[in-house]
Design a protein around this motif. Sequence first.
Motif, PDB file in Angstrom:
ATOM      1  N   CYS A 194     -42.729 -12.865   2.316  1.00 43.22           N
ATOM      2  CA  CYS A 194     -43.574 -12.316   1.018  1.00 43.22           C
ATOM      3  C   CYS A 194     -43.232 -10.846   0.854  1.00 43.22           C
ATOM      4  O   CYS A 194     -43.347 -10.411  -0.391  1.00 43.22           O
ATOM      5  CB  CYS A 194     -45.043 -12.721   1.313  1.00 43.22           C
ATOM      6  N   ALA A 195     -43.280 -10.007   1.676  1.00 46.27           N
ATOM      7  CA  ALA A 195     -43.091  -8.640   1.455  1.00 46.27           C
ATOM      8  C   ALA A 195     -41.910  -8.441   0.647  1.00 46.27           C
ATOM      9  O   ALA A 195     -41.826  -7.746  -0.145  1.00 46.27           O
ATOM     10  CB  ALA A 195     -43.368  -7.690   3.017  1.00 46.27           C
ATOM     11  N   GLY A 196     -40.976  -9.065   1.385  1.00 43.74           N
ATOM     12  CA  GLY A 196     -39.339  -8.938   0.622  1.00 43.74           C
ATOM     13  C   GLY A 196     -39.482  -9.520  -0.701  1.00 43.74           C
ATOM     14  O   GLY A 196     -38.569  -8.781  -1.587  1.00 43.74           O
ATOM     15  N   VAL A 197     -40.406 -10.571  -1.049  1.00 46.59           N
ATOM     16  CA  VAL A 197     -40.292 -10.777  -2.604  1.00 46.59           C
ATOM     17  C   VAL A 197     -40.801  -9.852  -3.344  1.00 46.59           C
ATOM     18  O   VAL A 197     -40.064  -9.606  -4.334  1.00 46.59           O
ATOM     19  CB  VAL A 197     -41.018 -12.008  -2.408  1.00 46.59           C
ATOM     20  N   PHE A 198     -41.852  -9.123  -2.810  1.00 43.94           N
ATOM     21  CA  PHE A 198     -42.490  -8.180  -3.780  1.00 43.94           C
ATOM     22  C   PHE A 198     -41.999  -6.781  -3.707  1.00 43.94           C
ATOM     23  O   PHE A 198     -41.884  -5.969  -4.964  1.00 43.94           O
ATOM     24  CB  PHE A 198     -44.396  -8.006  -3.570  1.00 43.94           C
ATOM     25  N   ARG A 199     -41.346  -6.424  -2.696  1.00 43.30           N
ATOM     26  CA  ARG A 199     -40.158  -5.195  -2.709  1.00 43.30           C
ATOM     27  C   ARG A 199     -39.286  -5.433  -3.731  1.00 43.30           C
ATOM     28  O   ARG A 199     -38.946  -4.709  -4.509  1.00 43.30           O
ATOM     29  CB  ARG A 199     -39.634  -5.184  -1.285  1.00 43.30           C
ATOM     30  N   ARG A 200     -38.587  -6.633  -3.783  1.00 46.50           N
ATOM     31  CA  ARG A 200     -37.558  -6.828  -4.597  1.00 46.50           C
ATOM     32  C   ARG A 200     -38.113  -7.081  -6.231  1.00 46.50           C
ATOM     33  O   ARG A 200     -37.355  -6.248  -7.146  1.00 46.50           O
ATOM     34  CB  ARG A 200     -36.809  -8.232  -4.391  1.00 46.50           C
ATOM     35  N   LEU A 201     -39.123  -7.585  -6.366  1.00 47.02           N
ATOM     36  CA  LEU A 201     -39.741  -7.557  -7.750  1.00 47.02           C
ATOM     37  C   LEU A 201     -40.181  -6.183  -8.042  1.00 47.02           C
ATOM     38  O   LEU A 201     -39.824  -5.805  -9.454  1.00 47.02           O
ATOM     39  CB  LEU A 201     -41.130  -8.557  -7.813  1.00 47.02           C
ATOM     40  N   GLU A 202     -40.585  -5.247  -7.320  1.00 50.24           N
ATOM     41  CA  GLU A 202     -40.965  -4.071  -7.677  1.00 50.24           C
ATOM     42  C   GLU A 202     -39.665  -2.978  -8.096  1.00 50.24           C
ATOM     43  O   GLU A 202     -39.388  -2.333  -9.048  1.00 50.24           O
ATOM     44  CB  GLU A 202     -41.667  -3.151  -6.654  1.00 50.24           C
ATOM     45  N   SER A 203     -38.554  -3.467  -7.089  1.00 50.47           N
ATOM     46  CA  SER A 203     -37.343  -2.775  -7.421  1.00 50.47           C
ATOM     47  C   SER A 203     -36.450  -3.103  -8.693  1.00 50.47           C
ATOM     48  O   SER A 203     -36.171  -2.157  -9.689  1.00 50.47           O
ATOM     49  CB  SER A 203     -36.332  -3.095  -6.301  1.00 50.47           C
ATOM     50  N   LEU A 204     -36.886  -4.526  -9.277  1.00 47.29           N
ATOM     51  CA  LEU A 204     -36.361  -5.065 -10.491  1.00 47.29           C
ATOM     52  C   LEU A 204     -37.009  -4.273 -11.559  1.00 47.29           C
ATOM     53  O   LEU A 204     -36.593  -4.093 -12.623  1.00 47.29           O
ATOM     54  CB  LEU A 204     -36.295  -6.435 -10.273  1.00 47.29           C
ATOM     55  N   ALA A 205     -38.260  -4.302 -11.310  1.00 50.27           N
ATOM     56  CA  ALA A 205     -39.053  -3.936 -12.638  1.00 50.27           C
ATOM     57  C   ALA A 205     -38.668  -2.464 -12.715  1.00 50.27           C
ATOM     58  O   ALA A 205     -38.862  -1.955 -13.928  1.00 50.27           O
ATOM     59  CB  ALA A 205     -40.648  -3.967 -12.149  1.00 50.27           C
ATOM     60  N   GLU A 206     -38.557  -1.597 -11.875  1.00 51.23           N
ATOM     61  CA  GLU A 206     -37.810  -0.091 -11.914  1.00 51.23           C
ATOM     62  C   GLU A 206     -36.763  -0.301 -12.616  1.00 51.23           C
ATOM     63  O   GLU A 206     -36.518   0.736 -13.477  1.00 51.23           O
ATOM     64  CB  GLU A 206     -37.977   0.606 -10.718  1.00 51.23           C
ATOM     65  N   ARG A 207     -35.667  -1.205 -12.265  1.00 53.37           N
ATOM     66  CA  ARG A 207     -34.389  -1.157 -13.067  1.00 53.37           C
ATOM     67  C   ARG A 207     -34.759  -1.521 -14.340  1.00 53.37           C
ATOM     68  O   ARG A 207     -34.009  -1.054 -15.356  1.00 53.37           O
ATOM     69  CB  ARG A 207     -33.646  -2.261 -12.222  1.00 53.37           C
ATOM     70  N   LEU A 208     -35.544  -2.455 -14.696  1.00 54.14           N
ATOM     71  CA  LEU A 208     -35.671  -3.051 -16.132  1.00 54.14           C
ATOM     72  C   LEU A 208     -36.583  -2.044 -16.914  1.00 54.14           C
ATOM     73  O   LEU A 208     -36.612  -2.381 -18.302  1.00 54.14           O
ATOM     74  CB  LEU A 208     -36.069  -4.397 -15.901  1.00 54.14           C
ATOM     75  N   ALA A 209     -37.138  -1.291 -16.492  1.00 54.40           N
ATOM     76  CA  ALA A 209     -38.151  -0.448 -17.241  1.00 54.40           C
ATOM     77  C   ALA A 209     -37.449   0.472 -18.327  1.00 54.40           C
ATOM     78  O   ALA A 209     -37.898   0.504 -19.632  1.00 54.40           O
ATOM     79  CB  ALA A 209     -38.663   0.632 -16.356  1.00 54.40           C
ATOM     80  N   GLY A 210     -36.228   0.617 -17.974  1.00 52.97           N
ATOM     81  CA  GLY A 210     -35.286   1.479 -19.157  1.00 52.97           C
ATOM     82  C   GLY A 210     -34.188   0.810 -19.518  1.00 52.97           C
ATOM     83  O   GLY A 210     -33.351   1.324 -20.528  1.00 52.97           O
ATOM     84  N   GLN A 211     -33.929  -0.342 -19.319  1.00 53.09           N
ATOM     85  CA  GLN A 211     -32.736  -1.172 -19.853  1.00 53.09           C
ATOM     86  C   GLN A 211     -33.211  -2.759 -19.995  1.00 53.09           C
ATOM     87  O   GLN A 211     -33.932  -3.333 -19.369  1.00 53.09           O
ATOM     88  CB  GLN A 211     -31.668  -1.196 -18.806  1.00 53.09           C
ATOM     89  N   ARG A 212     -32.650  -3.369 -21.046  1.00 48.96           N
ATOM     90  CA  ARG A 212     -33.100  -4.597 -21.451  1.00 48.96           C
ATOM     91  C   ARG A 212     -32.712  -5.851 -20.643  1.00 48.96           C
ATOM     92  O   ARG A 212     -33.407  -6.723 -20.371  1.00 48.96           O
ATOM     93  CB  ARG A 212     -32.810  -4.948 -22.769  1.00 48.96           C
ATOM     94  N   TYR A 213     -31.312  -5.674 -20.026  1.00 45.50           N
ATOM     95  CA  TYR A 213     -30.803  -6.603 -19.294  1.00 45.50           C
ATOM     96  C   TYR A 213     -30.604  -6.157 -17.819  1.00 45.50           C
ATOM     97  O   TYR A 213     -30.378  -4.786 -17.620  1.00 45.50           O
ATOM     98  CB  TYR A 213     -29.497  -7.360 -19.859  1.00 45.50           C
TER      99      TYR A 213
END
Length: 338
Positions: A194-213
């Motif tokens: 579960c910790a890994g799931v949310f670490r990855r989600l948070e990392s993806l959110a950072e990546r996608l904050a400034g780019q559409r895809y």
Amino acid sequence: MSDDGNSAYGHKAFKRSRSHFTDRITADGRDGWPVEAGRYRLVVSRACPWASRAVVSRRLLGLEEALPMAIADPIQDDRSWRFTLDPDGRDPVLGIRYLAEAYDKREPDAPGGVSVPAIVDVPSGELVTNDYQQLTLDLATEWTALHREGAPDLYPDRLRDEIDDVMADVYEDLNNGVYRAGFAHTQEDYEKACAGVFRRLESLAERLAGQRYLVGDTITEADIRLFTTLVRFDPVYHGHFKCNRWKLAENPVLWAYARDLFQTPGFGDTVDFDHIKRHYYQVHSGINPTGIVPLGPDLDGWLTPHHREELGGRPFGDGTPPGPVPAGEQVGPRGFPV
């Protein structure tokens, strides 16, 4: 029983089985299976995220006529995926009641269970491949002669290394991570997953904050693989798999990104929330022994404005959106019509 028949779990930590049938359908037919319009049948479940990748790819690429599709019942029995949605409980083309019959015709008692997506050779009735990792890549790169005019390049050569890296991380921590959390038999295994799931989600959110895809400025295979997990997150993974630190709808970036894709032709018009929810809550009796399917969450939010177009990007690159959903493949009113 897993959602796709392609995993094993018991008192040990969850471990997903590798696909046993890894033949490839290629332009040159080097594995004995040449690309040929109408020869093969793609068998999917709208409930399964791995199969949903193929459904989205097939639609975006315009392969509906070249690669006809069979849709299995979201509720499995002891022989796994079955064609009880079809008249007389048989696939009208293959003439079989269970996908297992195509597996057995290829190799009786093969290891790894019966999984979707699967491609069956119609003339012989034999399974060709259940390699869910390679199948969609081949649709994008080996089936190009049969792509629709204006089909997007979902796996552009210049970006493949980056796409592969992103997909590997998403698979390990998120696509498969939600299953490791949901099927965990110890508190330690659950918390780690579960910790890994949310670490990855948070990392993806950072990546996608400034780019559409995820990679480049167009939709790629990486977006498809992330979408099929995100679209299931609040309906099933948050509650059923206990991945409940927060909901997708509570993360502004990921919720907007998921809605952007959902509202893009080829994504949301392939999603059946009814199949998804009934499958997970009724098939996974070890997790949900009552079989009760929850009423929520409210699905109306999927069609609200996302404003991701402000980041730029071109969903289909130099191509065009797919046309209308073919007759017979529309999602029913109990799913979520779009």
